[in-house]
Design an enzyme around this catalytic site. Structure first.
Site, PDB file in Angstrom:
ATOM      1  N   SER A 115       0.619  -1.062  -0.058  1.00  0.00           N
ATOM      2  CA  SER A 115       0.223  -0.381   0.109  1.00  0.00           C
ATOM      3  C   SER A 115       0.249   0.939   0.625  1.00  0.00           C
ATOM      4  O   SER A 115      -0.149   2.386  -0.436  1.00  0.00           O
ATOM      5  CB  SER A 115      -0.740  -0.038   1.389  1.00  0.00           C
ATOM      6  OG  SER A 115      -0.078  -0.130   2.598  1.00  0.00           O
ATOM      7  N   HIS A 129      -1.670  -2.510  -6.739  1.00  0.00           N
ATOM      8  CA  HIS A 129      -2.230  -2.461  -5.554  1.00  0.00           C
ATOM      9  C   HIS A 129      -3.859  -2.544  -5.387  1.00  0.00           C
ATOM     10  O   HIS A 129      -4.600  -1.916  -6.028  1.00  0.00           O
ATOM     11  CB  HIS A 129      -2.180  -1.384  -4.707  1.00  0.00           C
ATOM     12  CG  HIS A 129      -2.909  -0.525  -2.906  1.00  0.00           C
ATOM     13  ND1 HIS A 129      -3.087   0.455  -3.112  1.00  0.00           N
ATOM     14  CD2 HIS A 129      -3.078  -1.294  -2.690  1.00  0.00           C
ATOM     15  CE1 HIS A 129      -3.380   0.538  -2.368  1.00  0.00           C
ATOM     16  NE2 HIS A 129      -3.061  -0.390  -1.237  1.00  0.00           N
ATOM     17  N   GLU A 134      -4.345  -0.178  -8.642  1.00  0.00           N
ATOM     18  CA  GLU A 134      -3.791   0.648  -8.374  1.00  0.00           C
ATOM     19  C   GLU A 134      -2.624   0.159  -9.196  1.00  0.00           C
ATOM     20  O   GLU A 134      -1.629  -0.596  -8.472  1.00  0.00           O
ATOM     21  CB  GLU A 134      -3.371   2.260  -7.256  1.00  0.00           C
ATOM     22  CG  GLU A 134      -3.013   2.651  -7.611  1.00  0.00           C
ATOM     23  CD  GLU A 134      -2.478   3.217  -6.001  1.00  0.00           C
ATOM     24  OE1 GLU A 134      -2.981   3.062  -5.446  1.00  0.00           O
ATOM     25  OE2 GLU A 134      -2.354   4.928  -5.746  1.00  0.00           O
ATOM     26  N   ASN A 173      -3.154   6.432  -0.755  1.00  0.00           N
ATOM     27  CA  ASN A 173      -2.721   6.325   0.413  1.00  0.00           C
ATOM     28  C   ASN A 173      -1.868   7.848   0.495  1.00  0.00           C
ATOM     29  O   ASN A 173      -2.328   8.391   1.584  1.00  0.00           O
ATOM     30  CB  ASN A 173      -1.903   5.460   0.589  1.00  0.00           C
ATOM     31  CG  ASN A 173      -2.563   4.412   1.268  1.00  0.00           C
ATOM     32  OD1 ASN A 173      -4.212   3.927   1.409  1.00  0.00           O
ATOM     33  ND2 ASN A 173      -2.608   3.054   0.923  1.00  0.00           N
TER      34      ASN A 173
HETATM   35  N1  CAA Z   1     -16.909 -10.200  -0.767  1.00  0.00           N
HETATM   36  C1  CAA Z   1     -17.413 -10.509  -1.233  1.00  0.00           C
HETATM   37  N2  CAA Z   1     -18.549  -9.445  -1.687  1.00  0.00           N
HETATM   38  C2  CAA Z   1     -17.922  -8.763  -0.249  1.00  0.00           C
HETATM   39  C3  CAA Z   1     -18.193  -8.612   0.676  1.00  0.00           C
HETATM   40  C4  CAA Z   1     -16.797  -9.731   0.230  1.00  0.00           C
HETATM   41  N3  CAA Z   1     -15.693  -9.811   0.972  1.00  0.00           N
HETATM   42  N4  CAA Z   1     -17.317  -7.981   1.467  1.00  0.00           N
HETATM   43  C5  CAA Z   1     -19.078  -7.127   1.581  1.00  0.00           C
HETATM   44  N5  CAA Z   1     -19.075  -7.741   0.165  1.00  0.00           N
HETATM   45  C6  CAA Z   1     -20.400  -7.474  -0.616  1.00  0.00           C
HETATM   46  C7  CAA Z   1     -21.441  -7.829   0.160  1.00  0.00           C
HETATM   47  O1  CAA Z   1     -22.266  -9.181  -0.224  1.00  0.00           O
HETATM   48  C8  CAA Z   1     -22.271  -6.716  -1.019  1.00  0.00           C
HETATM   49  O2  CAA Z   1     -23.149  -7.449  -2.069  1.00  0.00           O
HETATM   50  P1  CAA Z   1     -24.265  -6.554  -3.008  1.00  0.00           P
HETATM   51  O3  CAA Z   1     -23.627  -5.378  -3.224  1.00  0.00           O
HETATM   52  O4  CAA Z   1     -24.350  -7.396  -4.780  1.00  0.00           O
HETATM   53  O5  CAA Z   1     -25.755  -6.976  -1.780  1.00  0.00           O
HETATM   54  C9  CAA Z   1     -21.626  -5.956  -0.852  1.00  0.00           C
HETATM   55  O6  CAA Z   1     -20.437  -6.275  -0.497  1.00  0.00           O
HETATM   56  C10 CAA Z   1     -21.634  -4.784   0.390  1.00  0.00           C
HETATM   57  O7  CAA Z   1     -21.945  -4.840   1.370  1.00  0.00           O
HETATM   58  P2  CAA Z   1     -22.867  -5.024   2.826  1.00  0.00           P
HETATM   59  O8  CAA Z   1     -24.199  -4.510   2.233  1.00  0.00           O
HETATM   60  O9  CAA Z   1     -22.422  -6.201   3.728  1.00  0.00           O
HETATM   61  O10 CAA Z   1     -22.269  -4.101   3.697  1.00  0.00           O
HETATM   62  P3  CAA Z   1     -21.932  -2.713   3.640  1.00  0.00           P
HETATM   63  O11 CAA Z   1     -23.307  -2.116   2.511  1.00  0.00           O
HETATM   64  O12 CAA Z   1     -21.658  -1.594   4.085  1.00  0.00           O
HETATM   65  O13 CAA Z   1     -20.527  -2.611   2.939  1.00  0.00           O
HETATM   66  C11 CAA Z   1     -18.157  -1.962   2.164  1.00  0.00           C
HETATM   67  C12 CAA Z   1     -19.413  -3.362   2.682  1.00  0.00           C
HETATM   68  C13 CAA Z   1     -18.342  -2.932   0.647  1.00  0.00           C
HETATM   69  C14 CAA Z   1     -17.335  -2.753   2.952  1.00  0.00           C
HETATM   70  C15 CAA Z   1     -18.372  -0.746   2.280  1.00  0.00           C
HETATM   71  O14 CAA Z   1     -18.459  -0.551   3.128  1.00  0.00           O
HETATM   72  C16 CAA Z   1     -17.694  -0.142   2.027  1.00  0.00           C
HETATM   73  O15 CAA Z   1     -17.392   0.171   0.646  1.00  0.00           O
HETATM   74  N6  CAA Z   1     -16.455   0.243   2.672  1.00  0.00           N
HETATM   75  C17 CAA Z   1     -15.712   1.335   2.063  1.00  0.00           C
HETATM   76  C18 CAA Z   1     -14.075   0.143   1.369  1.00  0.00           C
HETATM   77  C19 CAA Z   1     -13.023   1.119   0.942  1.00  0.00           C
HETATM   78  O16 CAA Z   1     -13.213   2.176   1.060  1.00  0.00           O
HETATM   79  N7  CAA Z   1     -12.144  -0.140   1.507  1.00  0.00           N
HETATM   80  C20 CAA Z   1     -11.051   1.299   0.553  1.00  0.00           C
HETATM   81  C21 CAA Z   1      -9.868   0.889   1.722  1.00  0.00           C
HETATM   82  S1  CAA Z   1      -8.574   1.032   1.539  1.00  0.00           S
HETATM   83  C22 CAA Z   1      -7.288  -0.220   1.331  1.00  0.00           C
HETATM   84  O17 CAA Z   1      -8.055  -1.399   0.975  1.00  0.00           O
HETATM   85  C23 CAA Z   1      -5.953  -0.059   1.003  1.00  0.00           C
HETATM   86  C24 CAA Z   1      -5.150   0.593   1.144  1.00  0.00           C
HETATM   87  O18 CAA Z   1      -3.956   0.599   1.200  1.00  0.00           O
HETATM   88  C25 CAA Z   1      -5.045   0.710   3.176  1.00  0.00           C
END
Ligand code: CAA
Length: 295
Positions: A118, A139, A151, A189
């Site tokens: 990251s 990434h 990324e 990031n």
């Molecule tokens: N695998 C497969 N599907 C998943 C999953 C997983 N691990 N987690 C969630 N899902 C699916 C769910 O089944 C659901 O599917 P549908 O849209 O088809 O219904 C969908 O994703 C949404 O999930 P939930 O209903 O359980 O929950 P939610 O609506 O609260 O969404 C979330 C969860 C997708 C995590 C959402 O909150 C989100 O987008 N959060 C922000 C995530 C983000 O910013 N990620 C980047 C982080 S930074 C990073 O990763 C890099 C770094 O370098 C730090």
């Protein structure tokens, strides 16, 4: 490319293995022990079940996907016929350098070596191999099966043809690639972490509560999670490590990690993975409960 080796079966590694396998690549997933690997396969199974229950995959797709993943504890065996290695081990430079030295020895000469880092320099990672032009950043974002972005980070010596191959491959697994050059934090990031850090500074200095800060960013800016919840989701230790890379690499005070973030990591309150960060987490519950420390 057909054979993909994924190093590390934690949250990112199992998500990356899941996606490649879902698109019918043959995946060798490696970790240090069988217990970790068993847990990873269970997680992939559960995440595939979500997709089946939503109707985006069938039971047969799930079976085929799981059948495309083999697990290994020997790096040498896992890498022997790899076309691409994606390293998703801990975000620790010495661990990554050690892994890249080894995979440079164990993989065929044509194999591309990618890191899911990251924020650690791709140029630095590439410098310990004899093929720096074939080393690149790939990434993925968490949760990998859901988030569209890859990324693609070009190290100083990454060749154009390797970048093109990774861009094409990212599209082939349903992702949208965006290219970045190798400067601290890349794009994702460099922008995300200072926002999270600023949210923690706002909390620390009493500008808002945990709930008000997250509500402003969720409802005011249409972010799916507020920055404090997102920090818990990413892991506060990871956030701190990335802020330190930005601070060291860019040398400006504005990247100094918040003292509250440092304290929370020192105390072991790392967010979801430790059960408490800005919020408290109970397995199986989706309810967001603010940590007693911030009430
Ligand atoms: N695998 C497969 N599907 C998943 C999953 C997983 N691990 N987690 C969630 N899902 C699916 C769910 O089944 C659901 O599917 P549908 O849209 O088809 O219904 C969908 O994703 C949404 O999930 P939930 O209903 O359980 O929950 P939610 O609506 O609260 O969404 C979330 C969860 C997708 C995590 C959402 O909150 C989100 O987008 N959060 C922000 C995530 C983000 O910013 N990620 C980047 C982080 S930074 C990073 O990763 C890099 C770094 O370098 C730090």
């Amino acid at each position: 490319m057909k054979n993909i080796t994924v190093i590390g079966s934690g949250t990112m590694g199992n998500g990356i293995a899941h996606v490649f396998a879902q698109y019918d690549y043959q995946v060798n997933l490696i970790d240090v022990n069988e217990t970790q690997l068993k847990k990873a396969i269970e997680t992939i199974g559960k995440n595939l079940d979500r997709q089946v229950s939503k109707g985006s995959l069938t039971e047969a797709d799930k079976t085929r996907t799981l059948g495309n993943i083999k697990t290994f504890t020997s790096l040498k065996e896992a890498c022997a016929s790899a076309d691409l290695v994606v390293e998703a081990a801990s975000e620790n430079i010495n661990i990554k350098l050690d892994i890249f030295r080894q995979i440079d020895e164990y993989t065929p000469a044509s194999c591309i070596l990618a890191s899911n880092t990251s924020s650690i320099s791709i140029t630095k990672i590439a410098s310990v191999t004899k093929r720096p032009e074939q080393v690149i950043g790939m990434h993925f974002m968490n949760p990998v099966p859901v988030m569209k972005l890859v990324e693609v980070i070009n190290g100083y010596k990454t060749s154009k043809s390797v970048t093109e191959a990774i861009v094409t491959l990212s599209k082939a697994i349903g992702k949208v690639p965006a290219e970045a050059n190798d400067y601290a934090g890349f794009i994702a990031n460099r922008i995300l972490m200072p926002m999270i850090n600023e949210a923690i500074i706002c909390l620390q200095s009493g500008v808002g509560t945990v709930e008000s800060i997250d509500t402003v960013m969720k409802l005011g800016m249409a972010h799916p999670m507020g920055p404090l919840q997102l920090a818990d989701f990413i892991g506060l230790d990871v956030c701190l490590a990335i802020m330190n890379v930005l601070y060291d690499g860019l040398g400006q005070d504005k990247y100094a990690p918040s003292p509250l973030l440092v304290n929370m990591v020192t105390a072991g309150n790392l967010g979801v993975k430790s059960g408490e960060g800005f919020y408290k987490y109970t397995p199986g519950s989706k309810e967001l409960v603010v940590s007693d420390r911030f009430n």
